[in-house]
Write a protein that holds these residues in place. Structure first.
Motif, PDB file in Angstrom:
ATOM      1  N   MET A  47      30.487  51.358  37.115  1.00  0.00           N
ATOM      2  CA  MET A  47      29.683  51.606  38.328  1.00  0.00           C
ATOM      3  C   MET A  47      29.176  50.307  38.937  1.00  0.00           C
ATOM      4  SD  MET A  47      29.562  54.846  38.970  1.00  0.00           S
ATOM      5  CE  MET A  47      29.672  56.445  38.206  1.00  0.00           C
ATOM      6  N   VAL A  48      28.676  49.407  38.099  1.00  0.00           N
ATOM      7  CA  VAL A  48      28.176  48.125  38.597  1.00  0.00           C
ATOM      8  C   VAL A  48      29.332  47.299  39.157  1.00  0.00           C
ATOM      9  CG1 VAL A  48      27.118  45.931  37.908  1.00  0.00           C
ATOM     10  CG2 VAL A  48      26.128  48.101  37.136  1.00  0.00           C
ATOM     11  N   ALA A  49      30.473  47.291  38.463  1.00  0.00           N
ATOM     12  CA  ALA A  49      31.644  46.555  38.946  1.00  0.00           C
ATOM     13  C   ALA A  49      32.087  47.088  40.301  1.00  0.00           C
ATOM     14  CB  ALA A  49      32.780  46.659  37.934  1.00  0.00           C
ATOM     15  N   SER A  50      32.118  48.398  40.452  1.00  0.00           N
ATOM     16  CA  SER A  50      32.497  49.004  41.724  1.00  0.00           C
ATOM     17  C   SER A  50      31.530  48.590  42.836  1.00  0.00           C
ATOM     18  CB  SER A  50      32.528  50.527  41.586  1.00  0.00           C
ATOM     19  OG  SER A  50      32.929  51.136  42.785  1.00  0.00           O
ATOM     20  N   ALA A  51      30.236  48.573  42.532  1.00  0.00           N
ATOM     21  CA  ALA A  51      29.222  48.173  43.509  1.00  0.00           C
ATOM     22  C   ALA A  51      29.362  46.692  43.875  1.00  0.00           C
ATOM     23  CB  ALA A  51      27.822  48.458  42.965  1.00  0.00           C
ATOM     24  N   LYS A  52      29.665  45.850  42.884  1.00  0.00           N
ATOM     25  CA  LYS A  52      29.835  44.419  43.161  1.00  0.00           C
ATOM     26  C   LYS A  52      31.030  44.196  44.076  1.00  0.00           C
ATOM     27  CE  LYS A  52      27.488  42.516  39.149  1.00  0.00           C
ATOM     28  NZ  LYS A  52      26.798  41.288  39.500  1.00  0.00           N
ATOM     29  N   CYS A  53      32.125  44.918  43.837  1.00  0.00           N
ATOM     30  CA  CYS A  53      33.291  44.803  44.723  1.00  0.00           C
ATOM     31  C   CYS A  53      32.937  45.280  46.125  1.00  0.00           C
ATOM     32  CB  CYS A  53      34.468  45.614  44.177  1.00  0.00           C
ATOM     33  SG  CYS A  53      35.218  44.935  42.685  1.00  0.00           S
ATOM     34  N   HIS A  55      30.101  45.243  47.538  1.00  0.00           N
ATOM     35  CA  HIS A  55      29.236  44.227  48.157  1.00  0.00           C
ATOM     36  C   HIS A  55      30.072  43.090  48.756  1.00  0.00           C
ATOM     37  CE1 HIS A  55      25.543  42.012  48.852  1.00  0.00           C
ATOM     38  NE2 HIS A  55      26.094  40.968  48.293  1.00  0.00           N
ATOM     39  N   MET A  56      31.261  42.868  48.223  1.00  0.00           N
ATOM     40  CA  MET A  56      32.163  41.842  48.750  1.00  0.00           C
ATOM     41  C   MET A  56      33.156  42.453  49.751  1.00  0.00           C
ATOM     42  SD  MET A  56      32.990  39.338  45.515  1.00  0.00           S
ATOM     43  CE  MET A  56      33.408  40.577  44.285  1.00  0.00           C
ATOM     44  N   THR A  57      32.823  43.623  50.287  1.00  0.00           N
ATOM     45  CA  THR A  57      33.674  44.347  51.239  1.00  0.00           C
ATOM     46  C   THR A  57      35.072  44.545  50.665  1.00  0.00           C
ATOM     47  OG1 THR A  57      32.412  43.167  52.939  1.00  0.00           O
ATOM     48  CG2 THR A  57      34.190  44.570  53.700  1.00  0.00           C
ATOM     49  N   SER A  58      35.122  44.981  49.428  1.00  0.00           N
ATOM     50  CA  SER A  58      36.383  45.238  48.750  1.00  0.00           C
ATOM     51  C   SER A  58      36.181  46.448  47.845  1.00  0.00           C
ATOM     52  CB  SER A  58      36.812  44.009  47.935  1.00  0.00           C
ATOM     53  OG  SER A  58      35.902  43.743  46.884  1.00  0.00           O
ATOM     54  N   HIS A  59      37.098  46.700  46.958  1.00  0.00           N
ATOM     55  CA  HIS A  59      36.983  47.792  45.998  1.00  0.00           C
ATOM     56  C   HIS A  59      37.652  47.363  44.706  1.00  0.00           C
ATOM     57  CE1 HIS A  59      41.227  48.702  46.778  1.00  0.00           C
ATOM     58  NE2 HIS A  59      40.922  48.584  48.058  1.00  0.00           N
ATOM     59  N   LEU A  60      37.355  48.070  43.627  1.00  0.00           N
ATOM     60  CA  LEU A  60      38.073  47.812  42.382  1.00  0.00           C
ATOM     61  C   LEU A  60      39.559  48.005  42.659  1.00  0.00           C
ATOM     62  CD1 LEU A  60      35.800  49.572  39.735  1.00  0.00           C
ATOM     63  CD2 LEU A  60      36.322  47.131  39.855  1.00  0.00           C
ATOM     64  N   VAL A  61      40.383  47.279  41.933  1.00  0.00           N
ATOM     65  CA  VAL A  61      41.814  47.248  42.231  1.00  0.00           C
ATOM     66  C   VAL A  61      42.475  48.616  42.034  1.00  0.00           C
ATOM     67  CG1 VAL A  61      42.515  46.457  39.914  1.00  0.00           C
ATOM     68  CG2 VAL A  61      43.962  45.960  41.887  1.00  0.00           C
ATOM     69  N   VAL A  62      43.293  48.978  43.029  1.00  0.00           N
ATOM     70  CA  VAL A  62      44.153  50.157  42.997  1.00  0.00           C
ATOM     71  C   VAL A  62      45.556  49.641  42.718  1.00  0.00           C
ATOM     72  CG1 VAL A  62      45.176  51.992  44.396  1.00  0.00           C
ATOM     73  CG2 VAL A  62      42.731  51.467  44.616  1.00  0.00           C
ATOM     74  N   VAL A  63      46.142  50.041  41.606  1.00  0.00           N
ATOM     75  CA  VAL A  63      47.472  49.550  41.223  1.00  0.00           C
ATOM     76  C   VAL A  63      48.510  50.546  41.743  1.00  0.00           C
ATOM     77  CG1 VAL A  63      48.931  48.756  39.344  1.00  0.00           C
ATOM     78  CG2 VAL A  63      46.448  48.491  39.180  1.00  0.00           C
ATOM     79  N   ILE A 155      38.451  43.591  38.490  1.00  0.00           N
ATOM     80  CA  ILE A 155      39.257  42.964  39.535  1.00  0.00           C
ATOM     81  C   ILE A 155      38.948  43.680  40.840  1.00  0.00           C
ATOM     82  CG2 ILE A 155      41.568  42.417  40.369  1.00  0.00           C
ATOM     83  CD1 ILE A 155      42.523  42.678  37.420  1.00  0.00           C
ATOM     84  N   CYS A 156      38.485  42.927  41.833  1.00  0.00           N
ATOM     85  CA  CYS A 156      38.268  43.472  43.168  1.00  0.00           C
ATOM     86  C   CYS A 156      39.523  43.216  44.003  1.00  0.00           C
ATOM     87  CB  CYS A 156      37.067  42.804  43.837  1.00  0.00           C
ATOM     88  SG  CYS A 156      35.513  43.012  42.957  1.00  0.00           S
ATOM     89  N   GLU A 157      39.737  44.057  45.012  1.00  0.00           N
ATOM     90  CA  GLU A 157      40.923  43.948  45.855  1.00  0.00           C
ATOM     91  C   GLU A 157      40.547  44.146  47.321  1.00  0.00           C
ATOM     92  OE1 GLU A 157      45.333  46.043  46.182  1.00  0.00           O
ATOM     93  OE2 GLU A 157      43.689  47.188  45.297  1.00  0.00           O
ATOM     94  N   ILE A 158      41.131  43.303  48.173  1.00  0.00           N
ATOM     95  CA  ILE A 158      41.073  43.519  49.616  1.00  0.00           C
ATOM     96  C   ILE A 158      42.496  43.500  50.139  1.00  0.00           C
ATOM     97  CG2 ILE A 158      38.738  42.713  50.129  1.00  0.00           C
ATOM     98  CD1 ILE A 158      39.821  39.980  50.729  1.00  0.00           C
ATOM     99  N   SER A 159      42.774  44.386  51.052  1.00  0.00           N
ATOM    100  CA  SER A 159      44.124  44.536  51.585  1.00  0.00           C
ATOM    101  C   SER A 159      44.432  43.445  52.609  1.00  0.00           C
ATOM    102  CB  SER A 159      44.256  45.907  52.242  1.00  0.00           C
ATOM    103  OG  SER A 159      45.509  46.040  52.849  1.00  0.00           O
ATOM    104  N   LEU A 160      45.667  43.004  52.632  1.00  0.00           N
ATOM    105  CA  LEU A 160      46.132  42.046  53.640  1.00  0.00           C
ATOM    106  C   LEU A 160      46.830  42.810  54.764  1.00  0.00           C
ATOM    107  CD1 LEU A 160      47.667  39.243  51.379  1.00  0.00           C
ATOM    108  CD2 LEU A 160      45.610  39.095  52.762  1.00  0.00           C
ATOM    109  N   SER A 161      46.121  43.746  55.372  1.00  0.00           N
ATOM    110  CA  SER A 161      46.728  44.531  56.449  1.00  0.00           C
ATOM    111  C   SER A 161      46.090  44.168  57.775  1.00  0.00           C
ATOM    112  CB  SER A 161      46.567  46.021  56.170  1.00  0.00           C
ATOM    113  OG  SER A 161      45.196  46.344  56.089  1.00  0.00           O
ATOM    114  N   ARG A 162      46.806  44.439  58.832  1.00  0.00           N
ATOM    115  CA  ARG A 162      46.274  44.160  60.181  1.00  0.00           C
ATOM    116  C   ARG A 162      45.116  45.089  60.473  1.00  0.00           C
ATOM    117  NH1 ARG A 162      49.263  40.608  62.946  1.00  0.00           N
ATOM    118  NH2 ARG A 162      51.401  40.320  62.284  1.00  0.00           N
ATOM    119  N   GLY A 163      44.288  44.695  61.421  1.00  0.00           N
ATOM    120  CA  GLY A 163      43.122  45.487  61.778  1.00  0.00           C
ATOM    121  C   GLY A 163      41.900  44.614  61.647  1.00  0.00           C
TER     122      GLY A 163
END
Length: 171
Positions: A47-53, A55-63, A155-163
């Protein structure tokens, strides 16, 4: 709060205006094929890891597939000695036992890399990638269900997509 250098901000603005920002990752993040990843060296509950991600405008990694899983294992292996525990992924079965979904999208896991005899169920509702604890050369990168209150790296993840930009620029 993430702070960026003046040079990075100017580069970001130029690339954004050209519609090319998608090839850049913030400092401290690792660029993959379609995402930027932040492997944290700190320990946190799921839960804390998810919140930290978040906070960085990301999410825990989706594989999404085996290639991405292999990339993440390689990324962790680069700095193996910096880590002492396994890594949280975005998956859990908190809403419905035995029905694992990616928390950030609420979508069922289409790709899974469970270790043998996993998921084992019970009170283990969150998904971790085995890298240290219970891991050997044959199980490294496999997935395990674990109590969400256990402290792991993440591991936090942010997508490299347009928008819109996947992260906040401050400065």
């Amino acid at each position: 709060m993430i702070m960026y250098s003046q040079r990075w901000i100017h580069s970001y603005i130029l690339l954004t205006n050209l519609g090319l920002y998608l090839s850049c990752c913030p400092d401290g993040w690792v660029k993959g094929s379609y995402s930027c990843y932040y492997p944290s060296n700190e320990l946190a509950t799921w839960m804390v890891a998810s919140a930290k991600c978040s906070h960085m405008t990301s999410h825990l990694v989706v594989v999404d597939n085996a290639d991405e899983n292999l990339f993440l294992v390689g990324m962790i292996k680069e700095y193996f000695r910096a880590y002492v525990r396994n890594f949280w992924l975005d998956g859990n079965d908190l809403e419905r036992k035995g029905h694992y979904v990616w928390s950030s999208t609420r979508q069922p896991m289409s790709y899974r890399n469970w270790n043998s005899l996993e998921p084992s169920g019970g009170s283990e509702d969150c998904v971790e990638m085995l890298t240290h604890e219970f891991a050997d050369i044959h199980t490294r990168g496999k997935w395990n269900d674990r109590s969400c209150s256990h402290a792991n790296h993440y591991i936090c993840e942010i997508s490299l997509s347009r928008g819109s930009p996947p992260f906040d620029v401050i400065g």
